[in-house]
Write a protein that holds these residues in place. Structure first.
Motif, short mmCIF file in Angstrom:
data_model
loop_
_atom_site.label_atom_id
_atom_site.label_comp_id
_atom_site.label_asym_id
_atom_site.label_seq_id
_atom_site.Cartn_x
_atom_site.Cartn_y
_atom_site.Cartn_z
N SER A 168 -6.08 4.92 16.67
CA SER A 168 -4.67 4.51 17.13
C SER A 168 -4.02 4.22 15.63
O SER A 168 -4.46 3.74 14.64
CB SER A 168 -4.59 3.53 18.07
OG SER A 168 -5.04 2.15 17.59
N PRO A 169 -2.60 4.04 15.77
CA PRO A 169 -1.93 3.46 14.53
C PRO A 169 -2.45 2.01 14.22
O PRO A 169 -2.66 1.76 12.95
CB PRO A 169 -0.65 3.44 14.76
CG PRO A 169 -0.30 4.67 15.86
CD PRO A 169 -1.77 4.45 16.55
N ASN A 170 -2.64 1.03 15.03
CA ASN A 170 -3.32 -0.38 14.75
C ASN A 170 -4.61 0.02 14.15
O ASN A 170 -4.81 -0.73 13.23
CB ASN A 170 -3.13 -1.02 16.15
CG ASN A 170 -1.72 -1.36 16.44
OD1 ASN A 170 -0.77 -1.11 15.77
ND2 ASN A 170 -1.61 -1.75 17.76
N GLU A 171 -5.43 0.75 14.68
CA GLU A 171 -6.84 0.90 14.06
C GLU A 171 -6.73 1.33 12.88
O GLU A 171 -7.34 1.01 11.73
CB GLU A 171 -7.47 1.98 14.96
CG GLU A 171 -7.92 1.28 16.46
CD GLU A 171 -8.84 2.41 17.31
OE1 GLU A 171 -9.86 2.35 17.37
OE2 GLU A 171 -8.14 3.44 17.70
N VAL A 172 -6.16 2.36 12.30
CA VAL A 172 -5.96 3.14 11.28
C VAL A 172 -5.30 2.11 10.09
O VAL A 172 -5.86 1.84 8.93
CB VAL A 172 -4.89 4.27 11.08
CG1 VAL A 172 -4.72 4.62 9.80
CG2 VAL A 172 -5.84 5.42 11.94
N ALA A 173 -4.12 1.03 10.40
CA ALA A 173 -3.61 0.16 9.82
C ALA A 173 -4.68 -0.73 9.49
O ALA A 173 -4.89 -1.42 8.58
CB ALA A 173 -2.47 -0.46 10.39
N VAL A 180 2.16 3.54 11.16
CA VAL A 180 1.29 2.97 10.47
C VAL A 180 1.93 2.35 9.07
O VAL A 180 1.52 1.58 8.74
CB VAL A 180 0.19 4.03 10.06
CG1 VAL A 180 -0.89 3.34 9.13
CG2 VAL A 180 -0.45 4.68 11.24
N MET A 181 2.96 3.27 8.67
CA MET A 181 3.36 2.88 7.26
C MET A 181 4.09 1.41 7.15
O MET A 181 3.61 0.59 6.24
CB MET A 181 4.56 3.85 6.83
CG MET A 181 4.66 3.70 5.38
SD MET A 181 5.98 5.18 4.86
CE MET A 181 5.01 6.43 5.03
N MET A 240 0.91 -1.22 0.07
CA MET A 240 0.03 -0.10 -0.02
C MET A 240 0.97 1.29 -0.05
O MET A 240 1.83 1.36 0.64
CB MET A 240 -0.94 -0.04 1.06
CG MET A 240 -1.75 1.09 1.39
SD MET A 240 -2.98 1.34 0.14
CE MET A 240 -4.18 0.10 0.39
N ASP A 241 0.73 2.17 -0.96
CA ASP A 241 1.43 3.28 -1.10
C ASP A 241 0.62 4.52 -0.33
O ASP A 241 -0.62 4.66 -0.72
CB ASP A 241 1.43 3.80 -2.57
CG ASP A 241 2.17 5.04 -2.98
OD1 ASP A 241 3.03 5.53 -1.94
OD2 ASP A 241 2.00 5.64 -4.08
N LEU A 242 1.31 4.99 0.71
CA LEU A 242 0.78 6.32 1.37
C LEU A 242 1.25 7.67 1.10
O LEU A 242 2.40 7.81 0.64
CB LEU A 242 1.06 6.21 2.75
CG LEU A 242 0.51 4.81 3.53
CD1 LEU A 242 0.62 4.87 5.24
CD2 LEU A 242 -1.15 4.62 3.30
N ARG A 243 0.26 8.35 0.66
CA ARG A 243 0.73 9.69 -0.05
C ARG A 243 0.02 10.87 0.76
O ARG A 243 -1.11 10.48 1.39
CB ARG A 243 0.22 9.79 -1.46
CG ARG A 243 0.91 8.94 -2.41
CD ARG A 243 0.54 8.90 -3.97
NE ARG A 243 1.51 8.41 -4.76
CZ ARG A 243 1.53 8.50 -6.20
NH1 ARG A 243 0.64 9.30 -6.54
NH2 ARG A 243 2.51 7.99 -6.70
N ILE A 244 0.51 12.06 0.87
CA ILE A 244 0.13 13.13 1.55
C ILE A 244 -0.73 14.22 0.76
O ILE A 244 -0.25 14.51 -0.52
CB ILE A 244 1.20 14.05 2.24
CG1 ILE A 244 1.97 13.06 3.37
CG2 ILE A 244 0.51 15.41 2.93
CD1 ILE A 244 1.13 12.44 4.41
N PHE A 245 -1.84 14.53 1.29
CA PHE A 245 -2.84 15.18 0.20
C PHE A 245 -3.27 16.44 1.06
O PHE A 245 -3.67 16.28 2.14
CB PHE A 245 -4.23 14.39 0.15
CG PHE A 245 -5.31 15.05 -0.48
CD1 PHE A 245 -5.11 16.19 -1.44
CD2 PHE A 245 -6.60 14.65 -0.11
CE1 PHE A 245 -6.19 16.77 -2.11
CE2 PHE A 245 -7.83 15.40 -0.83
CZ PHE A 245 -7.57 16.47 -1.63
#
Length: 309
Positions: A263-268, A302-303, A1-6
């Protein structure tokens, strides 16, 4: 999964603020820095110090970053003539050494057109199709050849079709929730299809429409990248999530339901739900541009979870 900033600079951001965010995103190994293309703020904010232009901003960032990709979600088709826009985007691609992704939409925010004297046509989808045809046609015309186009809305005669981008092909993004014309336009012109602010279930249905439209045109559905844009509000604990939600004027409950919050785990885990329906890329809408610790937390916690799925 590629994470980008918007980012949404019309809500209140200077170029220097955007530069800090873009450089932080690059340092933290996000896939890209994207911005909206708007000239008027939305909601209960004053928008100070005022808008910045998307392609002027990206031209500056092209010279002040080195690796991160740069782009728009989405350039407003009503703001610029297609021949002029083709020149602007090709020049920024050259200035960046070939790091531009080009998102183009029809334009929708009537109030900003009125505020700045920009015509707001009733028929926008037909114009968008012609704009995509012209822009990609200009870029794809071999050097030394000429490009002409006689459409309903635009006419070009014997254009030298210059300058050329640095990339052999600038990736083109098309997006939206429309069930018929949007998938058809994406199937014809897009390298990436993006659906903003949608649930995994709605994303799955829209991705399926785009896949079917691509196959109807004789393209492999896998030729396109499928992506989402979602507001991000991540905290190491509930108090930090609440603080970040308050800073952008949203409730935690709304953000958990309609964005990536917790949390990071929830978001992941929630990102995994989008991945399971075919999403390959997430544009994290960051609304508090002063909070660089937010970017660092996502990159650190998360990443790694989503990049190893």
């Amino acid at each position: 999964m590629d994470l980008r900033i918007f980012t949404e600079p019309q809500q209140g951001a200077t170029y220097d603020t955007l530069l800090r965010v873009a450089q932080a995103a690059e340092e933290l190994n996000y896939g890209a820095f994207f911005r909206s293309d708007h000239y008027l703020h939305m909601g209960n904010v004053d928008g100070l110090p005022g808008p910045t232009d998307a392609w002027v901003t990206l031209a500056g960032l092209a010279r002040e970053t080195k690796r991160i990709r740069l782009g728009t979600l989405m350039t407003a088709g009503t703001f610029r003539l297609p021949g002029v826009l083709a020149i602007q985007v090709a020049q920024v691609d050259q200035m960046s050494g070939g790091r531009v992704d080009f998102g183009l939409g029809s334009g929708w925010y009537a109030e900003e057109h009125a505020a700045y004297g920009i015509p707001f046509p009733k028929e926008k989808f037909g114009r968008l199709e012609e704009q995509l045809e012209i822009i990609t046609g200009l870029w794809n015309t071999p050097v030394g050849d000429r490009y002409s186009f006689d459409g309903t809305y635009y006419q070009l005669t014997d254009s030298p079709a210059l300058p050329k981008p640095a990339q052999p092909r600038i990736p083109v993004l098309v997006g939206g929730h429309g069930t018929k014309r949007t998938p058809a336009i994406a199937a014809r012109y897009a390298d990436e299809f993006n659906i903003p602010f949608a649930s995994p279930e709605d994303s799955e249905r829209q991705f399926a429409r785009v896949r079917a439209a691509a196959e109807e045109r004789g393209r492999k559905a896998s030729e396109l990248v499928y992506s989402n844009a979602l507001v991000a509000c991540v905290g190491k604990d509930d108090a930090e999530v609440a603080r970040r939600a308050e800073a952008i004027g949203r409730s935690v409950e709304d953000l958990r339901e309609n964005g990536l919050a917790g949390s990071p785990n929830e978001v992941a885990e929630k990102i995994g739900k989008f991945e399971s329906v075919g999403s390959q890329r997430i544009y994290l809408q960051i609304l508090d541009l002063s909070d660089l610790d937010h970017l660092e937390l996502i990159a650190d916690k998360v990443m790694p979870q989503v990049s190893t799925r």
